[in-house]
Design a protein around this motif. Structure first.
Motif, PDB file in Angstrom:
ATOM      1  N   UNK A   1      11.970 -24.243 -26.520  1.00  0.00           N
ATOM      2  CA  UNK A   1      12.331 -25.579 -26.980  1.00  0.00           C
ATOM      3  C   UNK A   1      12.871 -26.367 -25.805  1.00  0.00           C
ATOM      4  N   UNK A   2      12.132 -27.413 -25.419  1.00  0.00           N
ATOM      5  CA  UNK A   2      12.457 -28.098 -24.173  1.00  0.00           C
ATOM      6  C   UNK A   2      12.426 -29.608 -24.351  1.00  0.00           C
ATOM      7  N   UNK A   3      12.806 -30.296 -23.313  1.00  0.00           N
ATOM      8  CA  UNK A   3      12.784 -31.745 -23.318  1.00  0.00           C
ATOM      9  C   UNK A   3      14.004 -32.297 -24.028  1.00  0.00           C
ATOM     10  N   UNK A   4      13.801 -33.420 -24.702  1.00  0.00           N
ATOM     11  CA  UNK A   4      14.917 -34.141 -25.292  1.00  0.00           C
ATOM     12  C   UNK A   4      15.294 -33.564 -26.658  1.00  0.00           C
TER      13      UNK A   4
ATOM     14  N   UNK B   1      -0.368 -34.222 -27.243  1.00  0.00           N
ATOM     15  CA  UNK B   1       0.847 -34.855 -27.749  1.00  0.00           C
ATOM     16  C   UNK B   1       0.699 -35.021 -29.249  1.00  0.00           C
TER      17      UNK B   1
ATOM     18  N   UNK C   1      18.194 -26.931 -27.139  1.00  0.00           N
ATOM     19  CA  UNK C   1      17.038 -26.363 -26.454  1.00  0.00           C
ATOM     20  C   UNK C   1      17.283 -24.909 -26.112  1.00  0.00           C
TER      21      UNK C   1
ATOM     22  N   UNK D   1       1.335 -28.848 -19.798  1.00  0.00           N
ATOM     23  CA  UNK D   1       0.729 -30.103 -19.349  1.00  0.00           C
ATOM     24  C   UNK D   1      -0.694 -30.318 -19.862  1.00  0.00           C
TER      25      UNK D   1
ATOM     26  N   UNK E   1       4.916 -32.583 -27.063  1.00  0.00           N
ATOM     27  CA  UNK E   1       3.804 -31.936 -26.377  1.00  0.00           C
ATOM     28  C   UNK E   1       3.962 -30.429 -26.530  1.00  0.00           C
TER      29      UNK E   1
ATOM     30  N   UNK F   1       7.793 -29.626 -25.878  1.00  0.00           N
ATOM     31  CA  UNK F   1       8.566 -30.639 -25.153  1.00  0.00           C
ATOM     32  C   UNK F   1       8.697 -31.883 -26.007  1.00  0.00           C
ATOM     33  N   UNK F   2       9.929 -32.225 -26.333  1.00  0.00           N
ATOM     34  CA  UNK F   2      10.195 -33.318 -27.268  1.00  0.00           C
ATOM     35  C   UNK F   2      10.556 -34.601 -26.512  1.00  0.00           C
ATOM     36  N   UNK F   3       9.980 -35.712 -26.981  1.00  0.00           N
ATOM     37  CA  UNK F   3      10.244 -37.028 -26.391  1.00  0.00           C
ATOM     38  C   UNK F   3      10.840 -37.942 -27.449  1.00  0.00           C
TER      39      UNK F   3
ATOM     40  N   UNK G   1       3.226 -23.959 -16.484  1.00  0.00           N
ATOM     41  CA  UNK G   1       3.351 -24.975 -17.527  1.00  0.00           C
ATOM     42  C   UNK G   1       4.762 -25.539 -17.570  1.00  0.00           C
ATOM     43  N   UNK G   2       4.853 -26.858 -17.499  1.00  0.00           N
ATOM     44  CA  UNK G   2       6.167 -27.454 -17.698  1.00  0.00           C
ATOM     45  C   UNK G   2       6.559 -27.234 -19.150  1.00  0.00           C
ATOM     46  N   UNK G   3       7.864 -27.198 -19.394  1.00  0.00           N
ATOM     47  CA  UNK G   3       8.333 -26.967 -20.752  1.00  0.00           C
ATOM     48  C   UNK G   3       8.306 -25.506 -21.147  1.00  0.00           C
ATOM     49  N   UNK G   4       7.996 -24.614 -20.211  1.00  0.00           N
ATOM     50  CA  UNK G   4       8.029 -23.194 -20.540  1.00  0.00           C
ATOM     51  C   UNK G   4       8.927 -22.446 -19.560  1.00  0.00           C
TER      52      UNK G   4
END
Ligand SMILES: Cc1cc2nc3c(=O)[nH]c(=O)nc-3n(C[C@H](O)[C@H](O)[C@H](O)COP(=O)(O)O)c2cc1C
Ligand code: SF4
Ligand code: FES
Lengths: 138, 514
Positions: B316-319, B363, B323, B359, B355, B391-393, B168-171
């Motif tokens: 805690x990932x992404x923008x 959202x 994080x 994946x 998200x 995952x934060x956008x 999983x992305x974001x993990x």
């Protein structure tokens, strides 16, 4: 050829030896080509179709070697959220014909993307120029 | 003076090795510890409990003199990001050297295994069940019940398989745990072996994690005598996301294509090489040593909410400004996670979407940020916790593009066994492209006379959206596993919450062209 025999001999006693063998062959020759598949099939008493089916299933195994240096760039969600798509043009330009860029889905550096990997070395918090630098040094 | 600098992959990617060498050259002893999980501060330098980060080579002298005020964070344990957590699985994070057996022993290592060996199988099963521990790999299945099934199955050979595929992305919690506290995972596996009567364990570890592979292999060697007769072996994946699905993983371990198997039979009864097998995620197994110490199960069960017991290492990932890894009891809201703990976006722009669960996760829209971290609450919202990645956008995200990516990912990673996933995902990409360009007209083949059954009028954007919705329904109900079955979550949630990102593009482009 001899080397493949050695690799098979080293792993064949293990439970489920095929993947470790394929990793070792890929590592040694940069690919698992048709000749290797035949030898491995023979060594493990499998059909060539069986072995080819496995080799072609996994992204890590290549059917022919690529001698160029490889830079893996993560283009999964968290790296997209941190702008990897916006620096891909610069990356492609920096790579040119000399460096092979491949896409990977997540390197586990998702809080600090965009992230890239060259061999066993990881890079994080990349921006356009930093990624170009990583590619140039590859 | 001992200086602590993490040797976690993320810290190393940010220059921790060079920094450690610089301190060593100045004659100081450097301990390479696990990471505290405050990723925006890596590489973090710790001296006498105080921290400086992110530190560069230029800061070395200043730090040694107690200066470098602009990157000083004071006492690390009192940092709000750490002080707010309830760390059980990551209790050693930042504190111990991952491959140091003395450090491990001194912090309670092997106590759970020792006690497990005294109390025996029935009591272990009872305590793990009583703790309420659920699988952390995604499905949230009660670990105790799975173990009981394997324990009851008959047969001389059983296996413990640890799922460390973390696709999983974001993990990144599995990665951090294996790199930071590998003995705890091994201890958890040995306890599982004790409980169900298995003497062999495999860890299936993804090839994208070179540091974790190296460390776990070393940890297995170092601890072999302690866990014997239980034996652990590390097996490296080969870049297939679907191999995180447990039956695909078992096929891969057996040396086959990583195709998903139909269930039944359950892996618990007919798993690896057809033998009864426990398949558990890294975090599930790593939670076990804590549960097995005296009173551990009771304590675990008091944390969390509803049927989601214990703690969850949330990633805690992404923008996000802050994080990293945040372990806490279930029940925390997204709002708290994103704003209070994560500090909002790193770009400083408003949050647009989050998200949760990798994946295949939905959202979520800012209107939904009061949702509490709990398996059931997420299921009710057509979302999932998955492996606990967030995952934060920010508002520059194009959710139509993200929905397209979800389909693209599914197409690339499908194991190929069932049609809704293998073909549906490809069609999904095409459909989203057509929606985003405003629908479709009949092509030249459809317009020929022989194709008299084909519609001649093309399809409007609205009709294409209907078709996408239909396709998602088919994938949801017609797929064998969650890759095809859950890809509709990110797609449909994006469509529902941000329809303008699907339909608006063609209009905007037309406007721009005028
Ligand atoms: C496509 C797909 C990918 C998965 N990836 C992982 C993974 O990377 N790690 C994991 O632990 N579980 C993953 N799972 C869940 C596993 O199938 C399984 O539920 C889990 O390993 C059971 O362990 P647990 O009960 O401890 O969670 C995945 C499932 C699917 C359908
Ligand atoms: S849903 Fe996709 S990945 Fe899962 S079994 Fe079917 S084809 Fe394979
Ligand atoms: S999403 Fe890029 S490293 Fe995880």
């Amino acid at each position: 050829m001899e080397k493949i025999g050695e690799i098979i001999a080293e792993h064949r006693h293990r439970e489920g030896p095929l993947l470790p063998i394929l990793h070792a062959v890929q590592e040694e020759f940069g690919c698992v080509d048709a000749d290797s598949e035949a030898l491995i099939a023979n060594g493990l008493n499998l059909s060539r179709a069986d072995v080819h089916g496995v080799v072609s299933f996994y992204h890590d195994f290549l059917d022919k070697p690529d001698l160029r240096p490889v830079v893996q760039i993560c283009r999964a969600e968290a790296c997209k959220a941190r702008g990897v798509e916006q620096i891909m043009d610069a990356a492609t330009a920096a790579a040119g014909e000399r460096v092979k860029l491949t896409t990977v889905y997540c390197l586990g550096l998702c809080s600090a993307g965009p992230a890239a990997r060259v061999g066993d070395r990881l890079h994080a918090r990349l921006d356009g120029p930093a990624l170009a630098q990583v590619i140039e040094n590859a | 003076m001992i200086i602590k600098i993490s040797d976690d992959a993320l810290a190393r990617a940010m220059g921790a090795d060079e920094l450690a060498r610089a301190f060593e050259r100045k004659g100081h002893e450097v301990h390479r510890t696990s990471s505290w999980g405050m990723h925006w501060l890596e590489p973090l330098v710790e001296i006498d409990g105080k921290g400086w980060g992110p530190a560069t080579l230029e800061d070395v002298d200043d730090i040694l003199e107690g200066g470098a005020a602009e990157i000083a964070i004071g006492a690390i344990e009192q940092h709000p990001f750490i002080a707010r957590q309830q760390r059980l699985t990551f209790a050693r994070a930042g504190k111990t050297r991952p491959l140091n057996l003395q450090d491990y022993e001194a912090t309670g290592g092997w106590a759970g295994l020792r006690r497990a060996r005294q109390i025996g199988s029935a009591q272990i099963l009872e305590e793990v069940t009583a703790s309420g521990l659920r699988g952390r790999g995604g499905a949230g299945f009660p670990a105790g019940i799975k173990w009981q099934t394997v324990a009851k199955a008959s047969g001389p050979q059983k296996y413990i398989v640890c799922n460390a595929d973390e696709g999983d992305s974001g993990t990144f919690a599995d990665r951090m745990l294996i790199e930071g506290d590998p003995f705890m995972l091994i201890e958890g596996m040995a306890i599982a072996g004790e409980a169900v009567g298995a003497d062999r364990g495999y860890v299936y570890l993804r090839s994208e994690y070179p540091d974790a592979i190296r460390k776990l292999e070393r940890a297995v060697e170092l601890s072999a005598g302690i866990v014997a007769p239980f034996q652990v072996e590390v097996r490296v994946g080969a870049g297939a996301y679907v191999c995180g699905e447990e039956t695909s993983l078992l096929n891969s371990l057996e040396g086959k294509r990583g195709e998903v198997r139909a269930k039944p039979p359950l892996p618990a009864l007919e798993g690896l090489f057809g033998k009864p097998t426990v398949v558990n995620n890294v975090l599930t197994l790593a939670a076990v040593p804590h549960i097995l110490v005296e009173g551990g199960a009771g304590h675990y069960g008091t944390l969390g909410m509803g049927r989601s017991k214990g703690t969850m290492p949330i990633q805690l990932a992404g923008n996000l400004k802050h994080g990293g890894l945040f372990e806490t009891g279930f029940g925390i809201t997204l709002k708290e996670l994103i704003y209070d703990i994560g500090g909002g976006t790193e770009s400083g722009r408003p949050v647009k979407a989050v998200q949760v669960g990798g994946p295949l996760g939905a959202y979520l829209h800012p209107d939904q940020f009061d949702i509490r971290f709990d398996y059931e609450e997420y299921t009710e919202a057509d979302a999932l916790i998955g492996h606990g990645g967030i995952t934060v956008f920010d508002d520059s995200a194009d959710m139509g593009a993200m929905a397209r990516f979800a389909m693209e990912f599914c197409a690339a990673e499908s194991c190929g066994k069932c049609t809704p996933c293998r073909i549906g995902a490809v069609r999904g990409v095409e459909l989203i492209d057509r929606i985003r360009t405003g629908g479709r007209t009949a092509d030249h083949i459809e317009r020929t006379a022989v194709m008299h059954n084909a519609p001649k009028h093309g399809r409007s954007q609205e009709q294409e959206i209907g078709l996408l919705t239909d396709l998602c329904e088919t994938m949801k109900f017609g797929s064998l596993c969650a890759l095809g079955g859950f890809t509709p979550f990110p797609v449909m949630s994006a469509l529902k919450n941000w329809p303008e990102d699907f339909t608006g593009r063609a209009d905007r482009e037309a406007e721009a062209a005028e």
